[in-house]
Design an enzyme around this catalytic site. Structure first.
Site, PDB file in Angstrom:
ATOM      1  N   TYR A 203       0.821  -1.214   0.000  1.00 19.87           N
ATOM      2  CA  TYR A 203       0.000   0.000   0.000  1.00 19.87           C
ATOM      3  C   TYR A 203       0.851   1.258   0.000  1.00 19.87           C
ATOM      4  O   TYR A 203       2.027   1.251   0.392  1.00 19.87           O
ATOM      5  CB  TYR A 203      -0.932   0.034   1.214  1.00 19.87           C
ATOM      6  CG  TYR A 203      -0.207   0.219   2.521  1.00 19.87           C
ATOM      7  CD1 TYR A 203       0.076   1.500   3.015  1.00 19.87           C
ATOM      8  CD2 TYR A 203       0.206  -0.875   3.270  1.00 19.87           C
ATOM      9  CE1 TYR A 203       0.753   1.674   4.199  1.00 19.87           C
ATOM     10  CE2 TYR A 203       0.884  -0.710   4.463  1.00 19.87           C
ATOM     11  CZ  TYR A 203       1.155   0.572   4.921  1.00 19.87           C
ATOM     12  OH  TYR A 203       1.842   0.735   6.101  1.00 19.87           O
ATOM     13  N   PHE A 213       2.106   9.791   3.334  1.00 13.78           N
ATOM     14  CA  PHE A 213       2.373   9.686   4.770  1.00 13.78           C
ATOM     15  C   PHE A 213       2.783   8.281   5.197  1.00 13.78           C
ATOM     16  O   PHE A 213       3.300   8.088   6.284  1.00 13.78           O
ATOM     17  CB  PHE A 213       1.163  10.147   5.594  1.00 13.78           C
ATOM     18  CG  PHE A 213      -0.104   9.371   5.327  1.00 13.78           C
ATOM     19  CD1 PHE A 213      -0.337   8.149   5.929  1.00 13.78           C
ATOM     20  CD2 PHE A 213      -1.063   9.885   4.471  1.00 13.78           C
ATOM     21  CE1 PHE A 213      -1.504   7.438   5.679  1.00 13.78           C
ATOM     22  CE2 PHE A 213      -2.233   9.185   4.211  1.00 13.78           C
ATOM     23  CZ  PHE A 213      -2.451   7.950   4.819  1.00 13.78           C
ATOM     24  N   ASP A 214       2.595   7.301   4.334  1.00 16.59           N
ATOM     25  CA  ASP A 214       3.024   5.944   4.676  1.00 16.59           C
ATOM     26  C   ASP A 214       3.061   5.082   3.413  1.00 16.59           C
ATOM     27  O   ASP A 214       2.312   5.325   2.456  1.00 16.59           O
ATOM     28  CB  ASP A 214       2.079   5.317   5.698  1.00 16.59           C
ATOM     29  CG  ASP A 214       2.694   4.118   6.414  1.00 16.59           C
ATOM     30  OD1 ASP A 214       3.895   3.851   6.199  1.00 16.59           O
ATOM     31  OD2 ASP A 214       1.987   3.469   7.199  1.00 16.59           O
ATOM     32  N   ILE A 237      -8.010   0.875  10.052  1.00 22.83           N
ATOM     33  CA  ILE A 237      -9.086   1.856   9.975  1.00 22.83           C
ATOM     34  C   ILE A 237     -10.307   1.255   9.270  1.00 22.83           C
ATOM     35  O   ILE A 237     -10.188   0.318   8.474  1.00 22.83           O
ATOM     36  CB  ILE A 237      -8.631   3.147   9.265  1.00 22.83           C
ATOM     37  CG1 ILE A 237      -8.140   2.863   7.849  1.00 22.83           C
ATOM     38  CG2 ILE A 237      -7.579   3.873  10.084  1.00 22.83           C
ATOM     39  CD1 ILE A 237      -7.800   4.115   7.050  1.00 22.83           C
ATOM     40  N   TYR A 263      -9.060   8.618  10.469  1.00 20.09           N
ATOM     41  CA  TYR A 263      -8.627   9.039  11.806  1.00 20.09           C
ATOM     42  C   TYR A 263      -9.438  10.201  12.356  1.00 20.09           C
ATOM     43  O   TYR A 263      -9.087  10.761  13.403  1.00 20.09           O
ATOM     44  CB  TYR A 263      -7.134   9.377  11.779  1.00 20.09           C
ATOM     45  CG  TYR A 263      -6.295   8.171  11.440  1.00 20.09           C
ATOM     46  CD1 TYR A 263      -5.999   7.209  12.403  1.00 20.09           C
ATOM     47  CD2 TYR A 263      -5.825   7.961  10.150  1.00 20.09           C
ATOM     48  CE1 TYR A 263      -5.255   6.082  12.085  1.00 20.09           C
ATOM     49  CE2 TYR A 263      -5.077   6.838   9.824  1.00 20.09           C
ATOM     50  CZ  TYR A 263      -4.795   5.907  10.797  1.00 20.09           C
ATOM     51  OH  TYR A 263      -4.059   4.789  10.493  1.00 20.09           O
ATOM     52  N   PHE A 280      -5.600   5.592  -0.538  1.00 22.18           N
ATOM     53  CA  PHE A 280      -4.672   4.470  -0.461  1.00 22.18           C
ATOM     54  C   PHE A 280      -4.641   3.735  -1.800  1.00 22.18           C
ATOM     55  O   PHE A 280      -5.681   3.259  -2.291  1.00 22.18           O
ATOM     56  CB  PHE A 280      -5.091   3.482   0.625  1.00 22.18           C
ATOM     57  CG  PHE A 280      -4.714   3.889   2.016  1.00 22.18           C
ATOM     58  CD1 PHE A 280      -3.466   3.580   2.535  1.00 22.18           C
ATOM     59  CD2 PHE A 280      -5.603   4.592   2.808  1.00 22.18           C
ATOM     60  CE1 PHE A 280      -3.110   3.958   3.817  1.00 22.18           C
ATOM     61  CE2 PHE A 280      -5.265   4.968   4.095  1.00 22.18           C
ATOM     62  CZ  PHE A 280      -4.010   4.654   4.607  1.00 22.18           C
TER      63      PHE A 280
END
Length: 290
Positions: A203, A213-214, A237, A263, A280
């Site tokens: 991902y 961010f990731d 999530i 979030y 994502f």
């Protein structure tokens, strides 16, 4: 040395004296300016210049407040409608939760959505005997002009943001009843992933402005292997728990996740802002059928 009980008693006596002083000052102000306000049991005074609609604001309800704060001499110390204070935007507030001064928490519950009012707040219902920085001296009586508006519906806001992003980038996506969108870029094989199955994923996560961010195949994020989790168990999530169930083994897709399914208003880890819609890019690498 005074005991805690003695100190508490002395502070209470000082507060009562200040309350009487504030009351006399306010009465003189109202008489001089020909103002006929209403008064609550706590000592808060208020006038309503425009009635709103519906029921009074409830404790726990979130509203938007436009306000200007000033002293009895008319000098302003803060405002979110005056550009001189450099923050011209609605102020969202959960009423009755102690997040603002007592005069606000009480006063706002006297109003309806759409109301315009003025609060005359004795120092004991404001900042009391404490200075509030250089702007507000100790024992200050405060005056607030306020207008109460409906808080924005975050789900509707997120949906508009996602739709605008899809249109701008010419992406055709499927929307689920929850508000989650997904677009399949490569079809997989077999059945859709199901709750209870162990899933292996690749991902990349980013915000709507494209900031990553990731990513679990990038050493910069200290992870360069598949991400494994059990689907539908709340270990990720909600946007993932629902979105991955739309995919098969080998599927590549993009999930467009409303903030409430990510979030929410808290954000995460300093990397994800409050109320952020997340994107994502995902690939289903493995589905454990056991």
């Amino acid at each position: 040395m005074k005991t805690d009980a003695e100190d508490k008693k002395e502070n209470a006596e000082k507060a009562e004296k200040q309350k009487a002083i504030d009351e006399e000052i306010l009465k003189a102000y109202f008489k001089k300016n020909n103002i006929k306000p209403m008064k609550t049991a706590s000592g808060l005074y208020y006038t309503i210049s425009k009635e709103g609609h519906g029921k009074n604001v409830d404790s726990g309800q979130t509203v938007n407040v436009d306000y200007t704060g000033m002293f009895l001499d008319g000098k302003k110390f803060d405002s979110n409608v005056d550009s001189a204070f450099h923050h011209v935007q609605p102020f969202p507030l959960e009423v009755g939760r102690g997040k603002v001064i007592k005069g606000w928490d009480e006063g706002l519950q006297l109003l309806k959505i759409g109301s315009k009012a003025t609060f005359y707040i004795p120092s004991g219902l404001a900042y009391g005997a404490q200075d509030r920085g250089p702007q507000i001296p100790a024992n200050s009586i405060l005056v607030f002009d306020v207008e109460v508006g409906e808080a924005p519906n975050q789900a509707k806001t997120d949906d508009k943001l996602i739709q605008a992003y899809l249109a701008q980038n010419n992406i055709k996506a499927t929307k689920l009843p929850s508000g989650l969108y997904y677009a399949v870029t490569k079809e997989g094989t077999g059945d859709n992933a199901k709750p209870g199955q162990k899933i292996s994923m690749a991902y990349l996560g980013k915000t709507l402005d494209g900031k990553v961010f990731d990513k679990n195949v990038d050493d910069n994020f200290h992870c360069a292997k598949s991400f494994d989790f059990t689907l539908g168990q709340g270990s990720v999530i909600r946007g993932w728990d629902e979105g991955i169930q739309q995919l098969k083994l080998g599927t590549k897709a993009t999930l467009f996740i409303p903030s409430a399914m990510a979030y929410g208003e808290r954000g995460a880890g300093g990397r994800i802002p409050p109320n952020a819609v997340l994107i994502f890019d995902v690939e289903v690498l493995g589905i454990d059928k056991k």
